[in-house]
Design an enzyme around this catalytic site. Structure first.
Site, PDB file in Angstrom:
ATOM      1  N   TYR A 180      -3.057  -0.252  10.333  1.00 54.30           N
ATOM      2  CA  TYR A 180      -2.981  -0.676   8.928  1.00 54.30           C
ATOM      3  C   TYR A 180      -1.637  -0.274   8.331  1.00 54.30           C
ATOM      4  O   TYR A 180      -0.968  -1.086   7.680  1.00 54.30           O
ATOM      5  CB  TYR A 180      -4.136  -0.054   8.139  1.00 54.30           C
ATOM      6  CG  TYR A 180      -4.146  -0.431   6.672  1.00 54.30           C
ATOM      7  CD1 TYR A 180      -4.654  -1.663   6.265  1.00 54.30           C
ATOM      8  CD2 TYR A 180      -3.662   0.433   5.692  1.00 54.30           C
ATOM      9  CE1 TYR A 180      -4.673  -2.014   4.928  1.00 54.30           C
ATOM     10  CE2 TYR A 180      -3.670   0.092   4.355  1.00 54.30           C
ATOM     11  CZ  TYR A 180      -4.186  -1.139   3.974  1.00 54.30           C
ATOM     12  OH  TYR A 180      -4.197  -1.491   2.643  1.00 54.30           O
ATOM     13  N   SER A 221       0.857  -1.186   0.000  1.00 58.32           N
ATOM     14  CA  SER A 221       0.000   0.000   0.000  1.00 58.32           C
ATOM     15  C   SER A 221       0.891   1.234   0.000  1.00 58.32           C
ATOM     16  O   SER A 221       2.063   1.177   0.384  1.00 58.32           O
ATOM     17  CB  SER A 221      -0.884   0.014   1.250  1.00 58.32           C
ATOM     18  OG  SER A 221      -1.531   1.257   1.420  1.00 58.32           O
TER      19      SER A 221
END
Length: 314
Positions: free
Chosen positions: A194, A181
């Site tokens: 996250y 990501s």
């Protein structure tokens, strides 16, 4: 330091600098070659395992590899969803198998990996795609959700490497794809756990890249994907600031870039590349206040307020 050892050190240093220069030039030349000019490998005889294959980006991976003639194996805790994707693959004329697996459970991963080898054969392309996000601020999140983030987004990769990398190294043939990501190289407001998990997976992937290089197995390739928010449902409800400049990424567009990278054995994919590739390089020299100002400009501090994604937990 003696004169002889000093001379040896200087020659070693010069050799290191020349080696780095050579590889930098090669990398720059390769970077400048457009994808349509790069030779693409044939994956029609490959066995591709996709974790988190029951929906979203995992489903797209399954369909794309099926269209190219690969055998697809879908791992997901959502068995019904995986079967629906497998039916789509079979309807395209491909072969698809499904297994119900909790990838955060090491024993389960090893057991089902052995079943896959017996039922289908050695996995030659592993797509580490499974991931979760719960959408809560760290200080408000119950501990079990934080454990879940690390278990699924990080620990699962340990078990997957251990389960499937050995046969790739033994055969000197394979490809490991890791879905990371943008949050793997820059912190994002309200996504602390996250981002921590994605920073961790980036470190693991890079370390394993070098570990596998020590085996002199040039036939085993790795690709790591760094996308911005994708419109797959995982980040449903997120409202990005100035969407005309930096919109959520449409999954079909992202998949084209990912497949191009995999088929040409590229190491890194940044989405959108025009923004995040240079940002990744320049980040260490950008003042922290400037980064904060850019985050506020894009309203990254507010984007998770409207989050309704499939992992939302009240």
């Amino acid at each position: 330091m003696s004169l002889v050892s000093g001379i040896v050190f200087i020659f070693q240093l010069l050799w290191l600098l020349l080696t780095m220069l050579y590889h930098s030039i090669v990398a720059l030349v390769c970077f400048c070659v457009p994808n349509f000019l790069r030779p693409k490998k044939d994956v029609s005889n490959e066995i591709v395992l996709v974790t988190g294959g029951a929906c979203g980006f995992g489903r797209l991976y399954a369909l794309e590899f099926t269209k190219r003639g690969a055998t697809v194996i879908l791992w997901d805790i959502n068995e019904d969803g995986a079967r629906e994707v497998a039916k789509e693959c079979n309807d395209l004329g491909g072969k698809a198998y499904t297994y119900k697996v909790n990838v955060s459970n090491s024993e389960e991963v090893y057991k089902v990996a052995a079943d896959v080898k017996a039922d289908v054969g050695d996995v030659t392309i592993l797509v580490n795609n499974a991931g979760v996000v719960h959408g809560k601020k760290l200080l408000e999140a119950p501990d079990y959700l934080l454990h879940r983030t690390i278990d699924v987004n990080v620990k699962a990769a340990f078990w997957l490497y251990k389960a499937f990398a050995p046969s790739m190294l033994e055969n000197n043939h394979g490809h490991i794809v890791t879905m990371a990501s943008v949050g793997g190289f820059v912190g994002v407001w309200n996504l602390a756990d996250y981002c921590a998990s994605k920073f961790a997976i980036c470190g693991l992937e890079e370390a394993m890249y070098y570990d596998m290089r020590l085996y002199e197995k040039r036939g085993v390739h790795t690709t790591i994907i760094h996308p911005f928010f994708m419109n797959t449902g995982m980040f449903a409800g997120v409202e990005v600031g100035h969407p005309s400049f930096l919109p959520m990424i449409e999954p079909e567009h992202a998949m084209k870039n990912c497949m191009d990278a995999i088929l040409t054995n590229q190491r890194y994919v940044y989405l959108p590349g025009w923004l995040f590739r240079p940002f990744f390089i320049l980040k260490p020299i950008i003042p922290a206040d400037a980064l904060t100002a850019s985050n506020l400009f894009f309203k990254f501090d507010k984007q998770m307020d409207t989050y309704t994604g499939r992992e939302k937990t009240d």
